[in-house]
Enzyme design. Structure first.
Site, PDB file in Angstrom:
ATOM      1  N   HIS A 168       0.813  -1.217   0.000  1.00  0.00           N
ATOM      2  CA  HIS A 168       0.000   0.000   0.000  1.00  0.00           C
ATOM      3  C   HIS A 168       0.845   1.266   0.000  1.00  0.00           C
ATOM      4  CE1 HIS A 168       0.576  -0.274   4.465  1.00  0.00           C
ATOM      5  NE2 HIS A 168       0.565   1.047   4.366  1.00  0.00           N
ATOM      6  N   ASP A 172       0.084  -7.683   1.359  1.00  0.00           N
ATOM      7  CA  ASP A 172       0.501  -6.281   1.494  1.00  0.00           C
ATOM      8  C   ASP A 172       2.021  -6.167   1.503  1.00  0.00           C
ATOM      9  OD1 ASP A 172       0.192  -3.562   1.660  1.00  0.00           O
ATOM     10  OD2 ASP A 172      -0.103  -3.522   3.832  1.00  0.00           O
ATOM     11  N   GLY A 184       3.489   6.639   7.950  1.00  0.00           N
ATOM     12  CA  GLY A 184       4.878   6.808   7.519  1.00  0.00           C
ATOM     13  C   GLY A 184       5.768   5.699   8.050  1.00  0.00           C
ATOM     14  N   SER A 207       4.767   2.566   7.980  1.00  0.00           N
ATOM     15  CA  SER A 207       4.454   1.370   7.182  1.00  0.00           C
ATOM     16  C   SER A 207       5.639   0.991   6.295  1.00  0.00           C
ATOM     17  CB  SER A 207       3.228   1.620   6.298  1.00  0.00           C
ATOM     18  OG  SER A 207       2.074   1.784   7.076  1.00  0.00           O
ATOM     19  N   GLY A 254     -10.638 -17.459  -7.861  1.00  0.00           N
ATOM     20  CA  GLY A 254     -11.273 -16.237  -8.357  1.00  0.00           C
ATOM     21  C   GLY A 254     -12.555 -15.834  -7.643  1.00  0.00           C
TER      22      GLY A 254
END
Length: 538
Positions: free
Chosen positions: A278, A310, A383, A385, A441
């Site tokens: 992200h 992530d 900040g 992350s 899916g």
């Protein structure tokens, strides 16, 4: 009403009871000795009224009553006079309609008028052969309606005006007193100040100035002060491997359309850097500017992105960088001291250290079922992350990723364990994606025990969306169907479904057990099975 007496002359008197007025119509024929003597002035109504008042006054004197309220005495006198007239031997009874009125009759005729307005008898004499009823031509004035209310309103208004005036006078006076007291307590630079100070004997400050020989502060050192503590030692070892990552929208100049700032971990001397997906907007085309701990800056290229965990990997063109050491996160324990390093708020606060402990292990977040997180109370701010969570030895045990942002919570941060980081990042470096993770899916949510009991359905993963190009496309599977097992292994939540599916690789065929709610009485709900081939998750 007419009063008749013998065969004498008749005198008619018309009485208006409502107005109290009277007038007299006299005939012109009188018998000798019974009428008014020729040349004699007849008595006027005013004379009659005066005589009537004399009678009433006499009655009031006898009874000790006030003239304005004759009351029962007036009634007695009227009754006596009527009796005298009727008992006269020369009295001839008038017709029924003209019979003399009793006192009760008079009251009835006058509709209960007050005593001062009742008719009085005028005795015979002065040309009258019979006593006559006389109605006073006036009545005492009564109290006007509304007078009491008006007087009450005027009285209340006067009281309010006086009260308001008193209040204003008090307030103005009190304000003047307060100002006077304030001026006395805070004297200005006038002469009054001097007199006030003298009065309370305020001590004067000493006359001093800068002194070259004055005392000086000195710092002491010892051998223990020279030794860094564990937090400092860990920071000094890990901080050169922490970078600041500034992201920009794809295709735009780097100084425009800034997305945000984050942190990253150098994993090799030749410029490979691990961070959160992200931080770079989950997009391989995002523009990246990397700032090292020493201030050097490089443009970065994105190697791979994995939104499900992530995690992402990027590369800068640099050599001789300090790579971080990774420890085994499976050996962590609750209560262990940990430290977070990052760039909260961007490069202005780069390489900031916060301390805390391991609050819990194997945490799951509702937004991601592919990672079991480390929970820590070390401060993780925007900040941070992508930056490292390190142990006392300065080794990476996790990647700071998320925190709960809510006024009801404090100190709840989450980090991806170092073992998971290594697993995913290694595959991203080699393949650009997680090559051995299969997918069918779909996306889904958990049907827990309470919901299953409420709706009378089994626990499992409720399908919320199906990809048009996924492995289930074209098969008889719908949203709101509930997956209850994979190859016969029971799954009761979306987390359990992901864990079980991760055991298989792309190309593997698995059998899904699915429960369908029909919602129709004619066709009850049922369970069926579907075989599906897993696709690569890239």
């Amino acid at each position: 009403m007419a009063l008749e007496k013998g065969n004498g002359s008749e005198e008619q008197m018309s009485v208006d009871i409502k107005s109290g007025e009277e007038y007299r119509e006299e005939t012109t024929d009188y018998d000798d000795g019974t009428g008014i003597a020729e040349g004699q002035d007849p008595e006027t109504p005013e004379d009659d009224r005066l005589k009537a008042m004399d009678i009433a006054e006499t009655a009031g004197d006898v009874a000790g009553e006030d003239l304005q309220e004759p009351g029962a005495v007036a009634e007695s006198i009227v009754t006596d006079q009527l009796t005298d007239v009727v008992s006269d031997p020369e009295y001839t009874a008038a017709p029924e309609t003209e019979r003399p009125m009793s006192y009760a009759d008079v009251v009835n005729e006058t509709n209960g008028a007050p005593a001062s307005q009742l008719p009085l008898f005028v005795p015979a004499g002065n040309g009258r052969e019979a006593d006559e009823l006389f109605f006073p031509p006036f009545s005492p004035p009564g109290r006007k309606k509304g007078t009491f209310v008006v007087k009450t309103i005027l009285w209340v208004t006067s009281v309010l005006v006086v009260a308001m005036a008193i209040f204003l006078i008090f307030k103005v006076t009190n304000k003047g007193v307060e100002e006077k007291q304030s001026n006395e307590k805070v004297p200005n630079n006038s002469s009054a100040k001097t007199s006030y100070a003298e009065e309370i004997s305020i001590p004067e400050a000493p006359q001093v100035s800068a002194d070259p020989d004055g005392p000086q502060i000195s710092t002491l050192t010892s051998e223990t002060d020279k030794q860094p503590n564990l937090a400092n030692a860990a920071f000094m070892k890990a901080s050169p491997s922490v970078v600041c990552i500034t992201s920009y929208k794809s295709g735009e100049d780097y100084v425009l359309d800034k997305i945000g700032d984050g942190s990253g971990i150098i994993i090799s001397a030749d410029g490979y850097i691990a961070t959160n997906s992200h931080v770079i907007d989950d997009n391989k085309k995002t523009g990246v500017l990397v700032t090292l701990a020493n201030g050097d800056q490089y443009l970065g290229a994105i190697i791979g992105v994995d939104k499900k965990t992530d995690l992402a990997v990027l590369k800068i063109d640099a050599k001789g960088l300090t790579a971080a050491e990774f420890a085994d996160s499976d050996k962590l324990f609750v209560g262990q001291e940990v430290y977070a390093i990052g760039n909260p708020g961007g490069s202005n606060y780069s390489n900031s250290l916060t301390t805390g402990t391991v609050s819990a292990l194997n945490r799951t977040l509702s937004t991601n079922g592919y990672v079991r997180y480390i929970q820590t109370d070390a401060a993780i701010n925007p900040g941070n992350s992508g930056g490292p969570l390190i142990n006392d030895n300065g080794q990476v045990i996790g990647m700071n990723t998320a925190k709960i942002v809510n006024t009801k919570y404090e100190g709840m941060g989450f980090s991806i364990p170092s073992n998971k980081v290594a697993e995913i990042v290694n595959k991203l470096i080699r393949y650009g994606y997680v090559n051995d993770r299969g997918t069918i899916g779909i996306q889904g949510t958990t049907c827990n025990l309470y919901e299953s009991k409420l709706k009378n359905v089994p626990q499992g993963m409720v399908i919320t969306s199906i990809s048009a190009t996924g492995a289930l496309a074209g098969l008889d599977v719908r949203t709101q169907d509930i997956i209850t097992a994979i190859n016969g292994v029971r799954v009761k939540s979306s987390i359990e479904f992901i864990d079980e599916l991760s055991k298989y690789k792309p190309g593997d065929v698995v059998t899904l057990s699915i429960f369908r709610v029909t919602g129709r009485e004619t066709m009850p709900s049922y369970t069926f099975e579907v075989e599906v081939t897993l696709q690569p998750d890239n």
